[in-house]
Design a protein around this motif. Structure first.
Motif, PDB file in Angstrom:
ATOM      1  N   ALA A  75      55.099  47.017  60.193  1.00  0.00           N
ATOM      2  CA  ALA A  75      54.392  47.588  58.817  1.00  0.00           C
ATOM      3  C   ALA A  75      55.528  48.351  58.144  1.00  0.00           C
ATOM      4  O   ALA A  75      56.190  49.167  58.786  1.00  0.00           O
ATOM      5  CB  ALA A  75      53.324  48.698  59.283  1.00  0.00           C
ATOM      6  N   PRO A  76      55.523  48.092  56.991  1.00  0.00           N
ATOM      7  CA  PRO A  76      56.405  48.741  56.099  1.00  0.00           C
ATOM      8  C   PRO A  76      55.868  49.959  55.602  1.00  0.00           C
ATOM      9  O   PRO A  76      54.728  50.190  55.796  1.00  0.00           O
ATOM     10  CB  PRO A  76      56.363  47.784  54.688  1.00  0.00           C
ATOM     11  N   LEU A  77      56.892  51.094  55.472  1.00  0.00           N
ATOM     12  CA  LEU A  77      56.605  52.275  55.101  1.00  0.00           C
ATOM     13  C   LEU A  77      56.098  52.360  53.594  1.00  0.00           C
ATOM     14  O   LEU A  77      56.692  51.581  53.023  1.00  0.00           O
ATOM     15  CB  LEU A  77      57.788  53.195  54.991  1.00  0.00           C
ATOM     16  N   ALA A  78      54.954  53.062  53.439  1.00  0.00           N
ATOM     17  CA  ALA A  78      54.348  53.259  51.937  1.00  0.00           C
ATOM     18  C   ALA A  78      54.707  54.612  51.619  1.00  0.00           C
ATOM     19  O   ALA A  78      54.427  55.614  52.276  1.00  0.00           O
ATOM     20  CB  ALA A  78      52.806  53.044  52.366  1.00  0.00           C
ATOM     21  N   LEU A  79      55.480  54.452  50.383  1.00  0.00           N
ATOM     22  CA  LEU A  79      55.909  55.895  49.538  1.00  0.00           C
ATOM     23  C   LEU A  79      54.852  56.174  49.054  1.00  0.00           C
ATOM     24  O   LEU A  79      54.019  55.393  48.203  1.00  0.00           O
ATOM     25  CB  LEU A  79      57.119  55.786  49.128  1.00  0.00           C
ATOM     26  N   CYS A  80      54.199  57.563  48.781  1.00  0.00           N
ATOM     27  CA  CYS A  80      53.229  58.117  47.983  1.00  0.00           C
ATOM     28  C   CYS A  80      53.639  59.178  47.168  1.00  0.00           C
ATOM     29  O   CYS A  80      55.105  59.745  47.479  1.00  0.00           O
ATOM     30  CB  CYS A  80      52.109  58.438  48.646  1.00  0.00           C
TER      31      CYS A  80
END
Length: 88
Positions: A38-43
């Motif tokens: 799962a790719p990291l999601a930047l917020c």
């Protein structure tokens, strides 16, 4: 988690076949690893207040109590000064 395939009859749309599907194979020695890709999601960063609402209320209550205390001391000093001037 080991991969388990559906039986061929379900994978072929309900047609029955003589196969039993993909057989599950587990290693007898060593460790079994599974990596989650799962790719990291930047917020957007969330701005947090330096002081909480409760702390601000507490500080306001303390400031009000100090102001009240200061007023009472001034009244007492004025009463003492007024009573001492009246004696002479």
């Amino acid at each position: 988690m080991p991969f388990v395939a559906e039986p061929k009859s379900a994978a072929t749309g309900g047609k029955k076949s003589s196969g039993t599907g993909v057989r599950e194979v587990l290693p007898r020695k060593g460790l079994l690893y599974q990596e989650d890709g799962a790719p990291l999601a930047l917020c957007r960063p969330k701005l947090l207040p330096l002081k909480s609402v409760t702390l601000e209320k507490l500080e306001a209550m303390q400031a009000a109590a100090q102001e009240k205390s200061k007023e009472q001391r001034l009244r007492q000093q004025q009463d003492l000064n007024a009573s001492s001037e009246g004696r002479f």
